[in-house]
Design a protein around this motif. Sequence first.
Motif, PDB file in Angstrom:
ATOM      1  N   SER A  25      27.826  35.922  30.965  1.00 16.60           N
ATOM      2  CA  SER A  25      26.647  36.602  30.436  1.00 16.60           C
ATOM      3  C   SER A  25      26.223  37.749  31.340  1.00 16.60           C
ATOM      4  CB  SER A  25      25.496  35.617  30.248  1.00 16.60           C
ATOM      5  OG  SER A  25      25.026  35.162  31.495  1.00 16.60           O
ATOM      6  N   PHE A  26      25.570  38.695  30.718  1.00 18.26           N
ATOM      7  CA  PHE A  26      24.954  39.822  31.408  1.00 18.26           C
ATOM      8  C   PHE A  26      23.478  39.805  31.030  1.00 18.26           C
ATOM      9  CE2 PHE A  26      29.361  40.967  30.600  1.00 18.26           C
ATOM     10  CZ  PHE A  26      29.791  41.312  31.870  1.00 18.26           C
ATOM     11  N   GLN A  27      22.613  39.925  32.015  1.00 12.47           N
ATOM     12  CA  GLN A  27      21.164  39.857  31.808  1.00 12.47           C
ATOM     13  C   GLN A  27      20.561  41.245  31.994  1.00 12.47           C
ATOM     14  OE1 GLN A  27      19.543  36.822  31.158  1.00 12.47           O
ATOM     15  NE2 GLN A  27      17.652  37.911  30.838  1.00 12.47           N
ATOM     16  N   TYR A  28      19.733  41.645  31.045  1.00 18.28           N
ATOM     17  CA  TYR A  28      19.017  42.923  31.120  1.00 18.28           C
ATOM     18  C   TYR A  28      17.529  42.622  31.005  1.00 18.28           C
ATOM     19  CZ  TYR A  28      23.755  44.354  30.197  1.00 18.28           C
ATOM     20  OH  TYR A  28      25.109  44.498  30.272  1.00 18.28           O
ATOM     21  N   ASP A  29      16.767  43.068  31.993  1.00 23.15           N
ATOM     22  CA  ASP A  29      15.338  42.766  32.062  1.00 23.15           C
ATOM     23  C   ASP A  29      14.506  43.978  31.665  1.00 23.15           C
ATOM     24  OD1 ASP A  29      15.971  40.223  33.055  1.00 23.15           O
ATOM     25  OD2 ASP A  29      16.079  40.987  35.109  1.00 23.15           O
ATOM     26  N   SER A  30      13.259  43.729  31.350  1.00 23.48           N
ATOM     27  CA  SER A  30      12.257  44.755  31.044  1.00 23.48           C
ATOM     28  C   SER A  30      12.659  45.636  29.865  1.00 23.48           C
ATOM     29  CB  SER A  30      11.973  45.613  32.279  1.00 23.48           C
ATOM     30  OG  SER A  30      11.526  44.804  33.339  1.00 23.48           O
ATOM     31  N   ILE A  31      13.168  45.022  28.824  1.00 26.81           N
ATOM     32  CA  ILE A  31      13.498  45.739  27.593  1.00 26.81           C
ATOM     33  C   ILE A  31      12.216  45.820  26.755  1.00 26.81           C
ATOM     34  CG2 ILE A  31      14.937  45.745  25.518  1.00 26.81           C
ATOM     35  CD1 ILE A  31      16.530  46.002  28.138  1.00 26.81           C
ATOM     36  N   PRO A  32      11.819  47.014  26.310  1.00 25.89           N
ATOM     37  CA  PRO A  32      10.601  47.110  25.489  1.00 25.89           C
ATOM     38  C   PRO A  32      10.707  46.237  24.236  1.00 25.89           C
ATOM     39  CG  PRO A  32      11.332  49.292  26.164  1.00 25.89           C
ATOM     40  CD  PRO A  32      12.411  48.323  26.562  1.00 25.89           C
ATOM     41  N   VAL A  33       9.624  45.544  23.920  1.00 25.25           N
ATOM     42  CA  VAL A  33       9.586  44.698  22.739  1.00 25.25           C
ATOM     43  C   VAL A  33       9.737  45.571  21.504  1.00 25.25           C
ATOM     44  CG1 VAL A  33       8.111  43.190  21.359  1.00 25.25           C
ATOM     45  CG2 VAL A  33       8.221  42.898  23.826  1.00 25.25           C
ATOM     46  N   GLY A  34      10.539  45.132  20.561  1.00 20.16           N
ATOM     47  CA  GLY A  34      10.742  45.885  19.336  1.00 20.16           C
ATOM     48  C   GLY A  34      11.808  45.234  18.490  1.00 20.16           C
TER      49      GLY A  34
END
Length: 140
Positions: free
Chosen positions: A105-114
């Motif tokens: 897995s690759f984790q991406y943080d702080s993605i704007p909600v949408g």
Amino acid sequence: MHYYLFLLLLFVACEKPPPTTPTGPLSGNLELIIKPLYNGAPLVFYQDIPTGIRPDEYLYFQKLEFYLAELKIQQAQGLSINLAEVELAELGNLVTTELAEQGISFQYDSIPVGSYQQLSFGVGLTDALNAMDPGDFTTL
């Protein structure tokens, strides 16, 4: 007296509601999971896997690595968010059925909600990245 009470209620009913502020999170996390399969089953490395063609034929996977480049997600309104310039997918550590079922897995943080409708990426390096020397990169 009834007349004044009626005007007071009318005034309160016409009052603008106070502005609301979002109560939910403004950003979230995205996890990209890659699970290799062979014949619909989790691909376990360093293990004989029947080909299904002849009883005495097996495949044996030792290593599988590839680059994912220019990972992006896109909203319906056209807003595109870059997740990563490049990621190295190393699958050779999936040496048990349990690990193969989990994948990598690759984790991406702080993605704007949408609401996102598309994930895009390339397999392999871009020409610009491929032309660079190893010394051009910083080490982690």
